[in-house]
Design an enzyme around this catalytic site. Structure first.
Site, PDB file in Angstrom:
ATOM      1  N   LYS A  18       0.827  -1.220   0.000  1.00  0.00           N
ATOM      2  CA  LYS A  18       0.000   0.000   0.000  1.00  0.00           C
ATOM      3  C   LYS A  18       0.855   1.261   0.000  1.00  0.00           C
ATOM      4  O   LYS A  18       0.597   2.188  -0.759  1.00  0.00           O
ATOM      5  CB  LYS A  18      -0.927   0.032   1.229  1.00  0.00           C
ATOM      6  CG  LYS A  18      -1.977  -1.064   1.248  1.00  0.00           C
ATOM      7  CD  LYS A  18      -3.026  -0.785   2.314  1.00  0.00           C
ATOM      8  CE  LYS A  18      -2.464  -0.837   3.723  1.00  0.00           C
ATOM      9  NZ  LYS A  18      -2.051  -2.200   4.127  1.00  0.00           N
TER      10      LYS A  18
ATOM     11  N   ARG B 145      -9.507   0.511   8.737  1.00  0.00           N
ATOM     12  CA  ARG B 145      -9.123  -0.890   8.919  1.00  0.00           C
ATOM     13  C   ARG B 145     -10.221  -1.684   9.599  1.00  0.00           C
ATOM     14  O   ARG B 145     -10.081  -2.894   9.782  1.00  0.00           O
ATOM     15  CB  ARG B 145      -7.888  -0.962   9.794  1.00  0.00           C
ATOM     16  CG  ARG B 145      -6.567  -1.192   9.069  1.00  0.00           C
ATOM     17  CD  ARG B 145      -5.482  -1.148  10.123  1.00  0.00           C
ATOM     18  NE  ARG B 145      -4.266  -1.797   9.776  1.00  0.00           N
ATOM     19  CZ  ARG B 145      -3.228  -1.223   9.190  1.00  0.00           C
ATOM     20  NH1 ARG B 145      -3.300   0.015   8.790  1.00  0.00           N
ATOM     21  NH2 ARG B 145      -2.122  -1.907   8.991  1.00  0.00           N
TER      22      ARG B 145
ATOM     23  N   ARG C  86      11.680  -6.162   4.430  1.00  0.00           N
ATOM     24  CA  ARG C  86      11.440  -4.719   4.296  1.00  0.00           C
ATOM     25  C   ARG C  86      12.360  -3.891   5.199  1.00  0.00           C
ATOM     26  O   ARG C  86      12.565  -4.196   6.354  1.00  0.00           O
ATOM     27  CB  ARG C  86       9.978  -4.399   4.638  1.00  0.00           C
ATOM     28  CG  ARG C  86       9.677  -2.905   4.628  1.00  0.00           C
ATOM     29  CD  ARG C  86       8.234  -2.606   4.442  1.00  0.00           C
ATOM     30  NE  ARG C  86       7.399  -3.023   5.564  1.00  0.00           N
ATOM     31  CZ  ARG C  86       6.089  -2.818   5.614  1.00  0.00           C
ATOM     32  NH1 ARG C  86       5.477  -2.228   4.607  1.00  0.00           N
ATOM     33  NH2 ARG C  86       5.394  -3.222   6.653  1.00  0.00           N
TER      34      ARG C  86
ATOM     35  N   ARG D 183      11.422  -2.361  10.828  1.00  0.00           N
ATOM     36  CA  ARG D 183      10.383  -2.029  11.816  1.00  0.00           C
ATOM     37  C   ARG D 183      10.187  -3.190  12.787  1.00  0.00           C
ATOM     38  O   ARG D 183      10.249  -4.344  12.392  1.00  0.00           O
ATOM     39  CB  ARG D 183       9.077  -1.725  11.084  1.00  0.00           C
ATOM     40  CG  ARG D 183       9.014  -0.295  10.579  1.00  0.00           C
ATOM     41  CD  ARG D 183       7.902  -0.045   9.617  1.00  0.00           C
ATOM     42  NE  ARG D 183       6.679  -0.787   9.915  1.00  0.00           N
ATOM     43  CZ  ARG D 183       5.577  -0.709   9.184  1.00  0.00           C
ATOM     44  NH1 ARG D 183       5.539   0.069   8.138  1.00  0.00           N
ATOM     45  NH2 ARG D 183       4.521  -1.409   9.495  1.00  0.00           N
TER      46      ARG D 183
ATOM     47  N   ARG E 135      -0.533  -9.871  12.466  1.00  0.00           N
ATOM     48  CA  ARG E 135      -1.178  -8.759  11.756  1.00  0.00           C
ATOM     49  C   ARG E 135      -2.028  -9.277  10.599  1.00  0.00           C
ATOM     50  O   ARG E 135      -3.079  -8.716  10.294  1.00  0.00           O
ATOM     51  CB  ARG E 135      -0.128  -7.777  11.246  1.00  0.00           C
ATOM     52  CG  ARG E 135       0.433  -6.910  12.372  1.00  0.00           C
ATOM     53  CD  ARG E 135       1.780  -6.365  12.017  1.00  0.00           C
ATOM     54  NE  ARG E 135       1.741  -5.379  10.956  1.00  0.00           N
ATOM     55  CZ  ARG E 135       2.738  -5.158  10.113  1.00  0.00           C
ATOM     56  NH1 ARG E 135       3.837  -5.872  10.195  1.00  0.00           N
ATOM     57  NH2 ARG E 135       2.629  -4.244   9.191  1.00  0.00           N
TER      58      ARG E 135
HETATM   59  P1  ADP Z   1       1.406  -1.787   7.137  1.00  0.00           P
HETATM   60  O1  ADP Z   1       1.563  -0.739   6.101  1.00  0.00           O
HETATM   61  O2  ADP Z   1       2.455  -2.824   7.109  1.00  0.00           O
HETATM   62  O3  ADP Z   1       0.022  -2.314   7.205  1.00  0.00           O
HETATM   63  P2  ADP Z   1       1.016   0.308   8.989  1.00  0.00           P
HETATM   64  O4  ADP Z   1       2.153   1.235   9.053  1.00  0.00           O
HETATM   65  O5  ADP Z   1      -0.148   0.681   8.157  1.00  0.00           O
HETATM   66  O6  ADP Z   1       1.607  -1.081   8.543  1.00  0.00           O
HETATM   67  O7  ADP Z   1       0.446   0.001  10.465  1.00  0.00           O
HETATM   68  C1  ADP Z   1       1.295  -0.391  11.510  1.00  0.00           C
HETATM   69  C2  ADP Z   1       0.463  -0.613  12.766  1.00  0.00           C
HETATM   70  O8  ADP Z   1      -0.190   0.604  13.147  1.00  0.00           O
HETATM   71  C3  ADP Z   1      -0.673  -1.622  12.638  1.00  0.00           C
HETATM   72  O9  ADP Z   1      -0.249  -2.945  12.823  1.00  0.00           O
HETATM   73  C4  ADP Z   1      -1.623  -1.157  13.747  1.00  0.00           C
HETATM   74  O10 ADP Z   1      -1.172  -1.566  15.018  1.00  0.00           O
HETATM   75  C5  ADP Z   1      -1.483   0.353  13.672  1.00  0.00           C
HETATM   76  N1  ADP Z   1      -2.487   0.952  12.759  1.00  0.00           N
HETATM   77  C6  ADP Z   1      -2.247   1.575  11.581  1.00  0.00           C
HETATM   78  N2  ADP Z   1      -3.391   2.022  11.015  1.00  0.00           N
HETATM   79  C7  ADP Z   1      -4.396   1.657  11.861  1.00  0.00           C
HETATM   80  C8  ADP Z   1      -5.812   1.803  11.846  1.00  0.00           C
HETATM   81  N3  ADP Z   1      -6.452   2.411  10.820  1.00  0.00           N
HETATM   82  N4  ADP Z   1      -6.516   1.297  12.889  1.00  0.00           N
HETATM   83  C9  ADP Z   1      -5.906   0.694  13.914  1.00  0.00           C
HETATM   84  N5  ADP Z   1      -4.582   0.512  13.996  1.00  0.00           N
HETATM   85  C10 ADP Z   1      -3.819   0.987  12.985  1.00  0.00           C
END
Ligand code: ADP
Ligand code: ZN
Length: 209
Positions: free
Chosen positions: A13, A88, A122, A152, A163
């Site tokens: 994404k 999400r 990554r 990360r 996840r």
């Molecule tokens: P990725 O791009 O790998 O999905 P993100 O950077 O989007 O990782 O998200 C990392 C973490 O941040 C998630 O695992 C979650 O804990 C939190 N997070 C991100 N966006 C949301 C959201 N919209 N709702 C709840 N938690 C979120």
């Protein structure tokens, strides 16, 4: 034009969002980046966010929606927004209805085994946020700004698997939620291969290039 990117964590994404941002002049809002910014600032809120993220759990809806709502009031969002990693949950999607009109949801499709393989490879630039993969980049520093690359905490295999479970259970219902404006693309190929059909689709939607 406002669009959201749907897809499992690690499906690409962020990479796709950056390409769209460049061509279409939209602003990328990644809740993950917003949270990591808060954590880097060392606030109490940051500590709370980190406790969820390190475990591979979602940050609670109320907190997520609050932080997102604050970001969206900034003037740059008038250009149009790519939501990356938000919504999400169905509750977040319901809340988003009152925040922005969503023209389209782009769903990035990638088998879970491939996501796991890519996630552990990554690396992210500590300075500019550029994303790299040890699968095709051997350097320890960013090619653009020389910032140090790091992995990360939540890209470790056990956390990645957690996840993905959370995604399957909590986020996949959004595919139905946005079925009337869904555009699906596979990210098995290169970032360019993934972007091409999306670009054409967005041009068709009337996005300015
Ligand atoms: P990725 O791009 O790998 O999905 P993100 O950077 O989007 O990782 O998200 C990392 C973490 O941040 C998630 O695992 C979650 O804990 C939190 N997070 C991100 N966006 C949301 C959201 N919209 N709702 C709840 N938690 C979120
Ligand atoms: Zn960099």
């Amino acid at each position: 034009m406002n669009i959201i990117l749907l897809g499992a964590p690690g499906s690409g994404k962020g990479t796709l969002a950056k390409k769209i941002t460049k061509d279409f002049g939209l602003v990328q809002i990644s809740t993950g980046d917003l949270f990591r910014g808060e954590i880097a600032g060392g606030s109490e809120l940051g500590l709370k966010l980190k406790s969820y993220m390190d475990k591979g759990q979602l940050v609670p809806d109320e907190l997520t929606i609050k932080i997102l709502s604050q970001r969206i009031t900034k003037p740059d969002c008038k250009k149009g927004v790519i939501f990356d990693g938000f919504p999400r949950t169905v509750a977040q999607a319901e809340a988003l209805k009152n925040i922005a009109k969503i023209d389209s949801a782009v769903l990035i499709d990638l088998p879970f085994e491939e996501i796991e393989r890519r996630a552990v490879a990554r690396r992210v630039c500590s300075k500019c946020g550029e994303i790299y993969s040890t699968l095709d980049y051997a350097g320890k520093n960013c090619a653009k700004c020389h910032g140090e690359l790091f992995q990360r905490d939540d890209d470790k295999l056990e956390t990645v698997r957690l996840r993905l479970e959370v995604y399957e259970k909590t986020t996949t219902p959004l595919i139905d939620f946005y079925s009337d404006r869904l555009f699906k693309v596979s990210s098995l190929g290169s970032p360019e291969d993934t972007y091409k059909p999306v670009k054409n689709f967005l041009l068709g939607l009337g996005g300015k290039k």
